[in-house]
Design an enzyme around this catalytic site. Sequence first.
Site, PDB file in Angstrom:
ATOM      1  CE  LYS A  44      -3.672  -0.176  -0.266  1.00  0.00           C
ATOM      2  NZ  LYS A  44      -4.860  -0.540  -1.098  1.00  0.00           N
TER       3      LYS A  44
HETATM    4  C1  LIG Z   1      -2.365  -7.002   3.672  1.00  0.00           C
HETATM    5  C2  LIG Z   1      -3.048  -6.546   2.418  1.00  0.00           C
HETATM    6  N1  LIG Z   1      -3.100  -7.365   1.367  1.00  0.00           N
HETATM    7  C3  LIG Z   1      -3.725  -7.015   0.227  1.00  0.00           C
HETATM    8  C4  LIG Z   1      -4.334  -5.784   0.094  1.00  0.00           C
HETATM    9  C5  LIG Z   1      -5.093  -5.483  -1.169  1.00  0.00           C
HETATM   10  O1  LIG Z   1      -4.548  -4.490  -1.973  1.00  0.00           O
HETATM   11  P1  LIG Z   1      -5.465  -3.593  -2.889  1.00  0.00           P
HETATM   12  O2  LIG Z   1      -6.137  -2.581  -2.002  1.00  0.00           O
HETATM   13  O3  LIG Z   1      -4.508  -2.949  -3.844  1.00  0.00           O
HETATM   14  O4  LIG Z   1      -6.483  -4.454  -3.563  1.00  0.00           O
HETATM   15  C6  LIG Z   1      -4.295  -4.895   1.165  1.00  0.00           C
HETATM   16  C7  LIG Z   1      -4.977  -3.591   1.066  1.00  0.00           C
HETATM   17  O5  LIG Z   1      -5.139  -2.872   2.012  1.00  0.00           O
HETATM   18  C8  LIG Z   1      -3.636  -5.274   2.353  1.00  0.00           C
HETATM   19  O6  LIG Z   1      -3.585  -4.451   3.421  1.00  0.00           O
END
Ligand SMILES: Cc1ncc(COP(=O)(O)O)c(C=O)c1O
Length: 324
Positions: A44
């Site tokens: 992020k």
């Molecule tokens: C630990 C974790 N994995 C995956 C994601 C997913 O990413 P995206 O928001 O780009 O879909 C997030 C998003 O906050 C996250 O905190």
Amino acid sequence: MDIKNGFVATVGNTPLIRLNSFSDETGCEILGKAEFLNPGGSVKDRAALYMIQDAEQKGLLQPGGTVVEGTAGNTGIGLAHICNAKGYKCLIVIPETQSPEKIELLRTLGAEVRTVPAVPYKDPNNYVKLSGRIAQEMDNAIWANQFDNLANRNAHYETTGLEIWQQTDGNIDVWVTATGTGGTYAGVALLLKEKNPSIQCVVADPMGSGLYSYVKTGEIQIEGSSMTEGIGNSRITANMEGVPLDDAIQIDDKECVRVIYQLLQQDGLFMGGSVGINVGAAYAMAKKLGPGHTIVTVLCDGGTRYQSKLFNRAWLAAKGLLPD
Ligand SMILES: Cc1ncc(COP(=O)(O)O)c(C=O)c1O
């Protein structure tokens, strides 16, 4: 000399790691984009940086201003670091169900943190909606709005996607990852499809999320629940609109935990829960396609953020999730 200009210039350009135990077992190349190596510790950081830069470029964020966001933690952690580096204040609204490690870290970084009950998106007091109202009521403040702010997926189109394309010399059969906002999935999928339309773009979904049924049937239907954080959604965000959706795979928490412990014990990688969904889905695709394919996914963040849950035997046992 190879010197990065501060925190901001250190975001991105992460390695692509061959996940040896999963690759050797399936005869595929299963590769993980090492987003836990970003300076704020997660995927992020990229979205946080692009959303702040976008607001600066549009003249919405003035010196000394406040960045407000509703987040499951990692976006807030990225924003808090970048706000410190750029002289802004940071206010984070977070559901109280998120791991205490992430909530404590946000406070340590100097963000104002408001924990709120976890209620569905349709409730006006949902953390995302609440953060939008708080930003509106403040002077010199912006709402990052990661779910519907396209600067989020643009970060992954311009950086993550292009890095993956270059790191593999374009040799990719499948791109698969779970979605929270969808920024990572969407940005990378758009870039890779543009480069080579035969790359399959597959959504990985935890239980309790509606994306799997949406890809399979066109309807959002939600079944079960998941202990993973930051992923899954009950709606199609602006970041997920108009993106390639070739297929979807659902991974349950039992398989997620099995994968997390295999990564830890056989690959030496200490990862957060969403990585178990991502690598579980990459492994399922490898089994389905057979040997000789290259499958890319994301290692979103590290395990230290979940020590009190995913790496706590008593917590796992109480959830019926102790690995064999
Ligand atoms: C630990 C974790 N994995 C995956 C994601 C997913 O990413 P995206 O928001 O780009 O879909 C997030 C998003 O906050 C996250 O905190």
